[in-house]
Structure formats: structure tokens, C-alpha cells
Motif scaffolding. Structure first.
Motif, PDB file in Angstrom:
ATOM      1  N   LEU A 100       7.789 -13.746 -17.953  1.00 14.53           N
ATOM      2  CA  LEU A 100       9.029 -14.525 -17.905  1.00 14.53           C
ATOM      3  C   LEU A 100       8.830 -15.796 -18.703  1.00 14.53           C
ATOM      4  O   LEU A 100       7.751 -16.068 -19.224  1.00 14.53           O
ATOM      5  N   ASP A 101       9.902 -16.595 -18.792  1.00 11.28           N
ATOM      6  CA  ASP A 101       9.866 -17.828 -19.568  1.00 11.28           C
ATOM      7  C   ASP A 101       9.837 -19.035 -18.637  1.00 11.28           C
ATOM      8  O   ASP A 101      10.411 -19.015 -17.553  1.00 11.28           O
ATOM      9  N   LEU A 102       9.204 -20.091 -19.091  1.00 15.49           N
ATOM     10  CA  LEU A 102       9.191 -21.360 -18.373  1.00 15.49           C
ATOM     11  C   LEU A 102      10.247 -22.244 -19.042  1.00 15.49           C
ATOM     12  O   LEU A 102      10.105 -22.633 -20.194  1.00 15.49           O
ATOM     13  N   VAL A 103      11.335 -22.530 -18.299  1.00 20.78           N
ATOM     14  CA  VAL A 103      12.475 -23.237 -18.868  1.00 20.78           C
ATOM     15  C   VAL A 103      12.546 -24.643 -18.273  1.00 20.78           C
ATOM     16  O   VAL A 103      12.510 -24.802 -17.054  1.00 20.78           O
ATOM     17  N   LEU A 104      12.650 -25.635 -19.138  1.00 23.87           N
ATOM     18  CA  LEU A 104      12.793 -27.024 -18.720  1.00 23.87           C
ATOM     19  C   LEU A 104      14.261 -27.251 -18.338  1.00 23.87           C
ATOM     20  O   LEU A 104      15.156 -27.204 -19.169  1.00 23.87           O
ATOM     21  N   MET A 105      14.516 -27.506 -17.061  1.00 26.60           N
ATOM     22  CA  MET A 105      15.896 -27.655 -16.577  1.00 26.60           C
ATOM     23  C   MET A 105      16.362 -29.113 -16.656  1.00 26.60           C
ATOM     24  O   MET A 105      17.425 -29.393 -17.152  1.00 26.60           O
ATOM     25  N   VAL A 106      15.585 -30.043 -16.110  1.00 28.02           N
ATOM     26  CA  VAL A 106      15.954 -31.458 -16.110  1.00 28.02           C
ATOM     27  C   VAL A 106      14.779 -32.256 -16.662  1.00 28.02           C
ATOM     28  O   VAL A 106      13.755 -32.420 -15.999  1.00 28.02           O
ATOM     29  N   ALA A 107      14.936 -32.744 -17.892  1.00 25.16           N
ATOM     30  CA  ALA A 107      13.835 -33.456 -18.539  1.00 25.16           C
ATOM     31  C   ALA A 107      13.752 -34.912 -18.078  1.00 25.16           C
ATOM     32  O   ALA A 107      12.671 -35.501 -18.086  1.00 25.16           O
ATOM     33  N   GLN A 108      14.871 -35.510 -17.639  1.00 24.35           N
ATOM     34  CA  GLN A 108      14.887 -36.925 -17.284  1.00 24.35           C
ATOM     35  C   GLN A 108      14.284 -37.185 -15.900  1.00 24.35           C
ATOM     36  O   GLN A 108      13.934 -38.311 -15.583  1.00 24.35           O
ATOM     37  N   ALA A 109      14.161 -36.165 -15.065  1.00 17.82           N
ATOM     38  CA  ALA A 109      13.629 -36.347 -13.714  1.00 17.82           C
ATOM     39  C   ALA A 109      12.137 -36.622 -13.774  1.00 17.82           C
ATOM     40  O   ALA A 109      11.441 -36.256 -14.714  1.00 17.82           O
TER      41      ALA A 109
ATOM     42  N   PRO B  76       8.903 -35.927 -11.386  1.00 22.76           N
ATOM     43  CA  PRO B  76       8.430 -35.139 -12.530  1.00 22.76           C
ATOM     44  C   PRO B  76       9.537 -34.232 -13.071  1.00 22.76           C
ATOM     45  O   PRO B  76      10.502 -33.956 -12.383  1.00 22.76           O
ATOM     46  N   ALA B  77       9.368 -33.767 -14.303  1.00 22.52           N
ATOM     47  CA  ALA B  77      10.350 -32.894 -14.946  1.00 22.52           C
ATOM     48  C   ALA B  77      10.489 -31.594 -14.157  1.00 22.52           C
ATOM     49  O   ALA B  77       9.518 -31.076 -13.624  1.00 22.52           O
ATOM     50  N   VAL B  78      11.726 -31.075 -14.108  1.00 24.75           N
ATOM     51  CA  VAL B  78      12.003 -29.865 -13.332  1.00 24.75           C
ATOM     52  C   VAL B  78      11.987 -28.671 -14.276  1.00 24.75           C
ATOM     53  O   VAL B  78      12.719 -28.626 -15.260  1.00 24.75           O
ATOM     54  N   CYS B  79      11.129 -27.700 -13.966  1.00 28.48           N
ATOM     55  CA  CYS B  79      11.018 -26.474 -14.744  1.00 28.48           C
ATOM     56  C   CYS B  79      11.305 -25.284 -13.840  1.00 28.48           C
ATOM     57  O   CYS B  79      11.170 -25.367 -12.628  1.00 28.48           O
ATOM     58  N   ARG B  80      11.635 -24.165 -14.475  1.00 29.35           N
ATOM     59  CA  ARG B  80      11.968 -22.979 -13.706  1.00 29.35           C
ATOM     60  C   ARG B  80      11.415 -21.751 -14.424  1.00 29.35           C
ATOM     61  O   ARG B  80      11.452 -21.668 -15.651  1.00 29.35           O
ATOM     62  N   ILE B  81      10.940 -20.806 -13.657  1.00 27.09           N
ATOM     63  CA  ILE B  81      10.442 -19.557 -14.224  1.00 27.09           C
ATOM     64  C   ILE B  81      11.572 -18.543 -14.155  1.00 27.09           C
ATOM     65  O   ILE B  81      12.073 -18.222 -13.071  1.00 27.09           O
ATOM     66  N   MET B  82      12.025 -18.063 -15.328  1.00 22.47           N
ATOM     67  CA  MET B  82      13.139 -17.112 -15.364  1.00 22.47           C
ATOM     68  C   MET B  82      13.142 -16.378 -16.691  1.00 22.47           C
ATOM     69  O   MET B  82      12.425 -16.740 -17.626  1.00 22.47           O
ATOM     70  N   ASP B  83      13.999 -15.362 -16.765  1.00 23.41           N
ATOM     71  CA  ASP B  83      14.220 -14.645 -18.014  1.00 23.41           C
ATOM     72  C   ASP B  83      15.291 -15.417 -18.784  1.00 23.41           C
ATOM     73  O   ASP B  83      16.467 -15.392 -18.418  1.00 23.41           O
ATOM     74  N   TYR B  84      14.895 -16.126 -19.828  1.00 24.41           N
ATOM     75  CA  TYR B  84      15.801 -17.022 -20.530  1.00 24.41           C
ATOM     76  C   TYR B  84      16.923 -16.264 -21.235  1.00 24.41           C
ATOM     77  O   TYR B  84      18.060 -16.731 -21.290  1.00 24.41           O
ATOM     78  N   GLY B  85      16.648 -15.094 -21.769  1.00 29.61           N
ATOM     79  CA  GLY B  85      17.669 -14.284 -22.437  1.00 29.61           C
ATOM     80  C   GLY B  85      18.780 -13.896 -21.471  1.00 29.61           C
ATOM     81  O   GLY B  85      19.967 -13.974 -21.792  1.00 29.61           O
ATOM     82  N   LYS B  86      18.401 -13.480 -20.270  1.00 26.93           N
ATOM     83  CA  LYS B  86      19.387 -13.109 -19.259  1.00 26.93           C
ATOM     84  C   LYS B  86      20.188 -14.338 -18.819  1.00 26.93           C
ATOM     85  O   LYS B  86      21.396 -14.263 -18.598  1.00 26.93           O
ATOM     86  N   PHE B  87      19.517 -15.478 -18.704  1.00 24.18           N
ATOM     87  CA  PHE B  87      20.177 -16.725 -18.323  1.00 24.18           C
ATOM     88  C   PHE B  87      21.256 -17.099 -19.336  1.00 24.18           C
ATOM     89  O   PHE B  87      22.385 -17.443 -18.969  1.00 24.18           O
ATOM     90  N   CYS B  88      20.935 -17.021 -20.627  1.00 25.80           N
ATOM     91  CA  CYS B  88      21.903 -17.341 -21.681  1.00 25.80           C
ATOM     92  C   CYS B  88      23.070 -16.363 -21.674  1.00 25.80           C
ATOM     93  O   CYS B  88      24.235 -16.752 -21.840  1.00 25.80           O
ATOM     94  N   PHE B  89      22.781 -15.078 -21.463  1.00 27.79           N
ATOM     95  CA  PHE B  89      23.824 -14.055 -21.421  1.00 27.79           C
ATOM     96  C   PHE B  89      24.798 -14.331 -20.276  1.00 27.79           C
ATOM     97  O   PHE B  89      26.014 -14.288 -20.453  1.00 27.79           O
ATOM     98  N   ASP B  90      24.264 -14.620 -19.091  1.00 27.40           N
ATOM     99  CA  ASP B  90      25.113 -14.897 -17.929  1.00 27.40           C
ATOM    100  C   ASP B  90      25.951 -16.165 -18.140  1.00 27.40           C
ATOM    101  O   ASP B  90      27.133 -16.206 -17.774  1.00 27.40           O
ATOM    102  N   ARG B  91      25.348 -17.184 -18.741  1.00 27.31           N
ATOM    103  CA  ARG B  91      26.074 -18.429 -19.005  1.00 27.31           C
ATOM    104  C   ARG B  91      27.235 -18.193 -19.966  1.00 27.31           C
ATOM    105  O   ARG B  91      28.357 -18.651 -19.735  1.00 27.31           O
ATOM    106  N   ASP B  92      26.981 -17.443 -21.051  1.00 25.13           N
ATOM    107  CA  ASP B  92      28.033 -17.148 -22.019  1.00 25.13           C
ATOM    108  C   ASP B  92      29.139 -16.301 -21.396  1.00 25.13           C
ATOM    109  O   ASP B  92      30.320 -16.482 -21.693  1.00 25.13           O
TER     110      ASP B  92
ATOM    111  N   MET C 262       1.737 -18.955 -14.531  1.00 23.54           N
ATOM    112  CA  MET C 262       2.435 -18.021 -13.660  1.00 23.54           C
ATOM    113  C   MET C 262       3.534 -17.290 -14.423  1.00 23.54           C
ATOM    114  O   MET C 262       3.748 -16.085 -14.221  1.00 23.54           O
ATOM    115  N   ALA C 263       4.255 -18.001 -15.302  1.00 28.30           N
ATOM    116  CA  ALA C 263       5.332 -17.391 -16.067  1.00 28.30           C
ATOM    117  C   ALA C 263       4.768 -16.356 -17.030  1.00 28.30           C
ATOM    118  O   ALA C 263       5.352 -15.284 -17.216  1.00 28.30           O
ATOM    119  N   TYR C 264       3.626 -16.644 -17.639  1.00 27.33           N
ATOM    120  CA  TYR C 264       3.019 -15.711 -18.579  1.00 27.33           C
ATOM    121  C   TYR C 264       2.586 -14.434 -17.861  1.00 27.33           C
ATOM    122  O   TYR C 264       2.741 -13.334 -18.396  1.00 27.33           O
TER     123      TYR C 264
END
Length: 134
Positions: free
Chosen positions: A7-16, A18-34, A1-3
Motif C-alpha cells: 500500500l501507499d503511505l499518504v501524507l494527509m495533514v502536513a501542518q499538524a 506531528p504530521a498525519v499520515c495514512r496507509i492506503m491504496d492511493y489509486g483507489k482513494f483518488c478514484f473514489d474522490r473523483d 508497514m505500508a511497503y
């Protein structure tokens, strides 16, 4: 679906499970976080510590000059470290230095509060003042 959505498939919580993933634009996510981190850093208050050195044999005019300097530092929002230096046999008369710091504290009552009581560290008697809360 991400392809399919370019968009990018980002692993949010690896310890859960099942593991929690999210479909988003990773570049925009990093920019907003910074950007949020920069905003938080700007909002932080940085408190500087200014130092004033005195001796036991200070004259009244010199004392008043140092008090005015400390008032200016406290008005700018800085902490003030007042240090009385003892030389040679002055160590036998530490009560003079304590009285000097007491007089200094009385002169700064309206613009600053005592942050730390006088403490003897080696040959120096130090006391800290913080700007008064208004």
C-alpha cells in the motif's frame, strides 16, 4: 508497514505536529474522490437565463406570443430576462415601457415571480422573472 502490505503511505495533514499520515491504496482513494465529485456535480441545478426582447410599440398578439414563450421558459425552470428596447425619441416616454413590463408581470403572476424590479440600463429597461416556488 505500508511497503509490507503493498500500500501507499499518504501524507494527509502536513501542518499538524506531528504530521498525519495514512496507509492506503492511493489509486483507489483518488478514484473514489473523483467519483464523489462527479456525483455532486450531477446533483447541482443549473439555471439558465432566457431573454425576451420587447419594444414600446408591440401589438397585442405579439405581446401574447412573448408571454406564452416566457411561460414555457418558466415551466422548464429557467429564469427569464424581459427587456424593453427604446429607440430614438422613445426614451422620452419611458413610462410606456414601464407600463408594458407591468402588464407583462401581471400576465406571468401564476407561473413566475418577479426576481428583480425594472431597471433602466442605457436604452434598455430590464426585468427578471424566476419560476414560482411550488
Amino acid at each position: 508497514m505500508a511497503y509490507d502490505k503493498d500500500l501507499d503511505l499518504v501524507l494527509m495533514v502536513a501542518q499538524a505536529t506531528p504530521a498525519v499520515c495514512r496507509i492506503m491504496d492511493y489509486g483507489k482513494f483518488c478514484f473514489d474522490r473523483d467519483k464523489k465529485e462527479k456525483e455532486n456535480k450531477k446533483k447541482q441545478q443549473k439555471i439558465n437565463t432566457k431573454e425576451i426582447q420587447l419594444t414600446c410599440k408591440i401589438d397585442s398578439n405579439d405581446f401574447n406570443t412573448k408571454v406564452n414563450q416566457a411561460r414555457r421558459f418558466l415551466a422548464d425552470g429557467d429564469k427569464v430576462k424581459v427587456m424593453v428596447k427604446f429607440k430614438g425619441r422613445q426614451m422620452a416616454h419611458q413610462d410606456i415601457g414601464a407600463a408594458l413590463l407591468e402588464r407583462f408581470a401581471e400576465a406571468l403572476t401564476e407561473c413566475g415571480d418577479i426576481d428583480k424590479k425594472p431597471v433602466l440600463e442605457g436604452r434598455n429597461l430590464t426585468m427578471f422573472f424566476a419560476p414560482s416556488k411550488k
